[in-house]
Design a protein around this motif. Sequence first.
Motif, mmCIF file in Angstrom:
data_model
loop_
_atom_site.group_PDB
_atom_site.id
_atom_site.type_symbol
_atom_site.label_atom_id
_atom_site.label_comp_id
_atom_site.label_asym_id
_atom_site.label_seq_id
_atom_site.Cartn_x
_atom_site.Cartn_y
_atom_site.Cartn_z
ATOM 1 N N ILE B 390 -79.031 31.767 -73.820
ATOM 2 C CA ILE B 390 -80.280 31.426 -74.504
ATOM 3 C C ILE B 390 -80.585 32.614 -75.414
ATOM 4 C CG2 ILE B 390 -82.724 30.840 -74.225
ATOM 5 C CD1 ILE B 390 -82.152 30.361 -71.251
ATOM 6 N N GLU B 392 -83.113 34.331 -78.674
ATOM 7 C CA GLU B 392 -84.429 34.241 -79.305
ATOM 8 C C GLU B 392 -84.381 33.338 -80.526
ATOM 9 O OE1 GLU B 392 -86.128 38.021 -80.404
ATOM 10 O OE2 GLU B 392 -85.768 38.737 -78.369
ATOM 11 N N ASP B 393 -85.527 32.726 -80.816
ATOM 12 C CA ASP B 393 -85.586 31.875 -82.004
ATOM 13 C C ASP B 393 -85.432 32.713 -83.268
ATOM 14 O OD1 ASP B 393 -85.894 29.453 -80.757
ATOM 15 O OD2 ASP B 393 -88.024 29.799 -80.418
ATOM 16 N N SER B 439 -80.569 28.460 -79.127
ATOM 17 C CA SER B 439 -81.800 29.261 -79.204
ATOM 18 C C SER B 439 -82.815 28.677 -78.227
ATOM 19 C CB SER B 439 -82.356 29.235 -80.619
ATOM 20 O OG SER B 439 -82.922 27.963 -80.876
ATOM 21 N N LEU B 440 -83.870 29.441 -77.953
ATOM 22 C CA LEU B 440 -84.866 29.016 -76.975
ATOM 23 C C LEU B 440 -85.440 27.648 -77.334
ATOM 24 C CD1 LEU B 440 -86.491 29.646 -74.470
ATOM 25 C CD2 LEU B 440 -88.096 30.925 -75.873
ATOM 26 N N THR B 441 -85.783 27.472 -78.624
ATOM 27 C CA THR B 441 -86.360 26.190 -79.030
ATOM 28 C C THR B 441 -85.359 25.053 -78.861
ATOM 29 O OG1 THR B 441 -87.694 27.377 -80.615
ATOM 30 C CG2 THR B 441 -87.521 25.006 -80.926
ATOM 31 N N TRP B 443 -83.027 24.884 -76.729
ATOM 32 C CA TRP B 443 -82.950 24.609 -75.294
ATOM 33 C C TRP B 443 -84.132 23.761 -74.838
ATOM 34 C CZ3 TRP B 443 -79.207 24.368 -72.134
ATOM 35 C CH2 TRP B 443 -78.128 25.257 -72.202
ATOM 36 N N LYS B 444 -85.326 24.166 -75.302
ATOM 37 C CA LYS B 444 -86.523 23.432 -74.898
ATOM 38 C C LYS B 444 -86.395 21.968 -75.300
ATOM 39 C CE LYS B 444 -89.975 27.108 -74.825
ATOM 40 N NZ LYS B 444 -91.043 27.768 -75.598
ATOM 41 N N LEU B 477 -86.786 35.256 -71.791
ATOM 42 C CA LEU B 477 -86.318 34.003 -72.391
ATOM 43 C C LEU B 477 -86.122 32.944 -71.313
ATOM 44 C CD1 LEU B 477 -83.693 35.528 -74.823
ATOM 45 C CD2 LEU B 477 -85.766 34.325 -75.496
ATOM 46 N N LEU B 481 -88.260 29.383 -70.684
ATOM 47 C CA LEU B 481 -87.653 28.066 -70.528
ATOM 48 C C LEU B 481 -88.084 27.433 -69.207
ATOM 49 C CD1 LEU B 481 -85.763 25.991 -71.753
ATOM 50 C CD2 LEU B 481 -83.858 27.112 -70.597
#
Lengths: 223, 641
Positions: B390, B392-393, B439-441, B443-444, B477, B481
């Motif tokens: 994961i 960072e954005d 990226s985190l987003t 993944w979300k 991070l 999530l």
Amino acid sequence: MRSPFNKTPVELPGFWKEYEIEASKKLPPELESNSFVVLDTETTGFSFQRDRMLSIGALTLKNGVMEVNNSLELYLKQERFDHSTVKIHGLLKKETKTCVTEYEAMRQLLAYVKNSVIVGHHTHFDISMINKALKRQGLPELLNRSLDTALLYPKSLIKSPLRSQKDHYTLDDLAEAFDISLKDRHTALGDAYITAIAFLGIIGRLQKKENLSLNSLFKLNTI
Amino acid sequence: MQNLISERVADFLKNYPPFNEMLEKDLGSLSEEVSIIYKEKGSDIFSEGEAPHPHFYVVHKGAVSLNRKDTDEIMDICDEGDIFGLRPLMANENYKLDASAFEESILYAIPIASFRPFAQTYEEVSNFLIESFASNTRNPYAKRSSGRLLSDTKNTTTLSQGSGLLDLQAVKIKKKLVSCTPQTDAGTVARLMTRKKVGSVLVVNEDFLPLGIITDKDLRNTIVTGKLPVSATAENIMTTPVITYPEKLTVTQAQMAMMKNDIGHICLTEDGTPNTKAVGIISKHDVMLAVGNNPAVLMKEIKWAKKIKQIRSIRKSVMMLLKAYLEDNIPMSITMQVISELNDACVKQLISIALKKMPSEPPVGFSWVAMGSQGRGEQLLHTDQDNAIIFEDVEEERLPEVTNYFLELARRVTKGLRTIGYEYCPADMMASNPKWCLSLTEWKNLVSHWIINPGKDEVLLSSIFFDYNHTYGDRSLVNALADHIFDSVKKYPIFYMHLASGALQNPSPTGFFRQFLLEQDGQYKDFFDLKRRALMPLTDGARVLILSHQIKSINNTAKRYEKLAELEPNNREFFLSCSYATKALLKFRAKQGILHNDSGRFIALETLTKEEKIKLKRTFKTIKELQELISVRFKVSNILG
């Protein structure tokens, strides 16, 4: 005067006849008793008509064993030279390696393969190239059966909805999967070696799934 | 004729003794005679009593185990560059050990006929051979890289000897005893010690009974100080009496003995008295080495490792430690904790090594996440790797570049993990797969998609992914999530139902008559699938129950049940029995895995004792009750129908 339609059969050279006798021998059903010739060619390009083979590399596998001194490495004399392929193949026209004529190369190749099963990565390409060369030298096509690691490798993978199957696996993919060093990549014998190790690995994996015979291997050798 | 393949072989061999002593030309011609052999894991290379092959072997890739046939004890494991099967050829006798591929291996078979001339022409080569044949044990001072021809003999100390737990394990003794007579002069003794690279010599009489011992210290105190001339005899220099102990001595006993008598060496005799033959010497250094097999020392070693290969050998020690723990019945919760900490440290170190080798620093923060059993801290054996990244954005235009950076990092790390013994994940659930390096987003979004559209694959994926654990990098991070997952699940409670029904999909372990259900086909026909039929229902059940309590950060299945027992006092007994069952099954699996050098997943029932079978069946009862509880609690029947 001889009619142009009444072709008398051309007398084929003795080495072809020897090869023909060898190659028409029946293959044993068990994998262990068969010999596999793993082969790769380096060419000036991808056209079967225009392009020529620069070199041929081949290794023999029998029952999981590969003898280093029982390998074939042929460099072919070129009439024409295509600069576009120099970089990738690294074979210069004035290569110090001793080059042989296409005819001589075919003679040595036939004596080497005998009735072995030919294995390669995208074998179809290599075999077609060889067949074109054979034809130019007034000889018939190869009689051997063949296997393709590009077709067999996907069969050794597990089927899972999570796994995205690629539809195309390069030799680099296989080297990565079987942890084979990419040394000598893009030389005929170097690529043949990578293919050979990958072939052994694939057989190993397939054998876990079923008891493999030569015939079942041929059945898997499809898209 | 030299060709590319023989060059490749020579290129490899030149790194290992005795081949490193040979001229390029000679090594080149030797390499031409080599055969390259592929061995499937578990396949035999030669067996005890078999007539010697015309060639000996060098491990090119993988590992080969040398076993004693009668006891099936692993005597040695040969790694990359190690030679085996040479001694019988030189001695012209049959093989004394079984050799089989411990991992999928590639071997170089070198014909003895081609090798023999070099053994004669090169002094270094023949010395190497003589030295390694002469001393039957592995020289503890020798570097790891020196070849181990000795591994063919029965006399080598077995690997399993180091299996006793830390202090209680038996000390490895130097079997080849360096000794002299009382009349030997000091100069000869000193030369002997230098030549044999030892710190002590035992003085024995004609019946090989120990009279005294001479150490570096004795020589210093008597000769170097000028107290006695160099011509002084051993009996005048030696320390007497010798402290003797019986052959079977544990590390603790040895340490105690040394402390008690304030000495650095102990002599071992046949029955422990000075009146029987001497069989070996233990030095302080040997004790230190033996103690080295403890978690703290291993941890330090891991942190010092600068190369991936070093980690590989440390991982082997970790496996030995695990074996020792299992044999000594150390509580499973402690075992799991220690071993997963060590495994975790290995992975961390590996990632930091890989990061150093990257051409640049990471463009943004990232977290390396372990999934599946590793994420649950239940991984004891070398299993497949399941991991993800994961990061960072970043702004959209930088995304491809950043993604590529992390994919390259992941490719190196997964390759390294494979080197140290984690197979690639067959389902490609690895950070090197672009699907699991996001990226985190991203993944979300992906996780939301799973939760909102819980199809069969989505539930399966979330079940693997929800047992994740942060391994390396920026923990925030992972937490971000995790928060997102809990928020989403709160909004879509129907997801629990799907997760619960997924947990009930596993096939039952027993049939109607409580007999074991065996696999019907495939490679493991007639084996019992311990993972799918027994462990998975437990882990899946724990996951859905703990998620429904909104508890995060507990990933370990046994711990989850303990937490559940705390949260639901009325079900306390039951959840504790689930926790117990999980631990029992994991232990079972680890033991089986060590026994067969595999993942321990498939079990041949006929190899189990009656007691073991009863134990297994007891856990099945718990599994059945658990499945009933889940089905009632989450009203699974609603969606199944």
